[in-house]
Design a protein around this motif. Structure first.
Motif: not given
Length: 452
Positions: A267-275, A343-349, A351-357
């Motif tokens: 799940e973390f790697r998926q978010l990184q790829t999405q980022k 840029r807003l979507i990138d910023k939201r991602l 926060l998603d990474i912080v949340n999944i950690k």
């Protein structure tokens, strides 16, 4: 650490010293009997959701190739035939310089064109090329995530079926024991050694156990059906399960001291790829003002004649070649708004990474605590089984000698049955909690279960 390893060794020694498990481990696998590894191999190969994930990978690959095809020359043929109902008029000056209307051209005309376009630079195609490897990686990660989910679901269903089968064996043993006691109580009653209540209590107890067995037997059927669904096994065929006792450490042991590694979680790697894909989207809108360049070539055959029957007797070919450029000067602030949105979507991602950690940390602590407590409970229940068996043996001897009432014997039997069922319930919880630890730490070995 030494204490934990010693406790694990003692627990495993006790777990797999159970007579039923040892007997089962010494028997060869029956025809149609599946191990956990075989169930997982079938599931990863046949489960519809896995087949869909692999098809999604192929779809993504085709979509990428379709986008990148724009780098290749684009060749087309066009043609038309037209007839003027009324000829167009063009204003030309005469010899005196006076502008007069004139009809120029022919009533009938036809064109046949071969057109070739070659992209030199285009922002859309350029970023499609840059993002292709991330899209492929994202598709592969989605498939890998489905594999993890499949392994977890199939393993839990597999352990659930095994638990029910072990419970059924315990009840079968209890029925055999109580049938003998009912026979003995009736014989003693007929001989006048005990009153009728002992015989009646034995009959009630046997009836209750048989009812429990029937309920457990019926509960196994939908569990097998659910496991068939998960592994893609034919619904009209039956199979049995076998537990590989030679790999008991693999099923039970887990390193509870391993630290959290976020990169292990899919799940973390998926978010990184999405980022990374989203960062490319930001760059795309930033560079969308860059001109597009392309080269073109065409060969045109023109036919003109006032007599339609003579239209194709004479052709007038022409063939231009050149470069074209397109520059988006003003798009009504659309490019700017799209850039801010990206840029807003990138910023939201972020926060998603912080949340999944944070979620991974919570899941890690919960899974480790559950595994340790389940492991300790398994050891405790294993001792209770031995104690209950010893208590029953002594009370049975005392009852046969007329020292203990039959009620004490019934209670001792109930304690044996309860502790044995608790034992396998605890074993099931250890296996599933260990599986949860592997999922949370990202250490499930997917490759080990895939067909080579």
């Amino acid at each position: 650490m030494k204490f934990l390893k010693r406790m694990l060794f003692l627990v495993l020694s006790g777990v797999f010293a159970s007579p039923e498990l040892v007997a089962q481990g010494n028997q060869p696998a029956a025809t149609g009997a599946l191990t956990l590894e075989q169930c997982l191999e079938l599931a990863l190969q046949n489960r519809p959701v896995m087949q869909q994930a692999r098809i999604d990978e192929q779809i993504t690959d085709r979509e990428i190739k379709a986008e990148l095809a724009a780098w290749l020359p684009q060749v087309g043929v066009a043609g038309n035939v037209q007839h003027y109902l009324k000829m167009p008029v063009t204003i030309f000056p005469n010899e005196a310089g006076v502008l007069v209307p004139r009809q120029i051209g022919t009533v009938n005309s036809s064109n046949l064109s071969l057109v070739v376009d070659q992209v030199i630079f285009n922002n859309d195609v350029f970023f499609a090329s840059r993002g292709s490897r991330y899209l492929r990686r994202q598709s592969e990660q989605n498939t890998y995530n489905e594999k993890i989910n499949t392994i977890v679901e199939v393993s839990r269903a597999y352990y659930d079926v095994l638990l029910s089968e072990e419970q059924l064996k315990i009840l079968d043993q209890d029925i055999i024991r109580q049938e003998k006691q009912l026979k003995d109580a009736r014989a003693q009653y007929e001989q006048g050694l005990v009153d009728k209540t002992d015989y009646q209590r034995a009959d009630i107890s046997l009836t209750n156990v048989r009812s429990t067995r029937k309920r457990t037997l019926e509960a196994i059927k939908p569990k097998y059906t659910f496991l068939k669904e998960l592994i893609g096994y034919p619904a009209d065929k039956d199979f049995q399960l076998t537990f590989d006792r030679d790999k008991k450490l693999q099923y039970m042991l887990v390193d509870t001291l391993q630290p959290v590694n976020y990169d292990n979680r899919i799940e973390f790697r998926q978010l990184q790829t999405q980022k990374q894909i989203q960062q490319l989207s930001v760059d795309y809108y930033k560079w969308s003002f860059v001109p597009s360049f392309s080269a073109f070539f065409s060969y045109n055959i023109v036919y003109q004649n006032n007599d339609f029957q003579q239209l194709y007797n004479q052709s007038y070919p022409n063939s231009p070649i050149g470069l074209s450029m397109s520059v988006p000067l003003f798009t009504g602030t659309r490019r700017l708004q799209e850039l801010k949105r990206a840029r807003l979507i990138d910023k939201r991602l972020d926060l998603d990474i912080v949340n999944i950690k944070n979620r991974i940390n919570t899941e890690y602590e919960a899974a480790m605590a559950t595994y340790r407590s389940d492991l300790y409970e398994l050891k405790t229940v294993e001792r209770n089984v031995a104690t209950a068996e010893e208590v029953y043996r002594i009370i049975k001897l005392q009852y046969d000698e007329g020292i203990k009432p039959y009620l004490d014997l019934i209670l001792a039997e109930a304690e044996i049955r309860a502790t044995q069922l608790n034992y396998y319930n605890a074993l099931y919880r250890v296996l599933t909690s260990k599986l949860e630890v592997e999922r949370v730490t990202g250490t499930i070995n997917v490759a080990a279960y895939e067909q080579k």
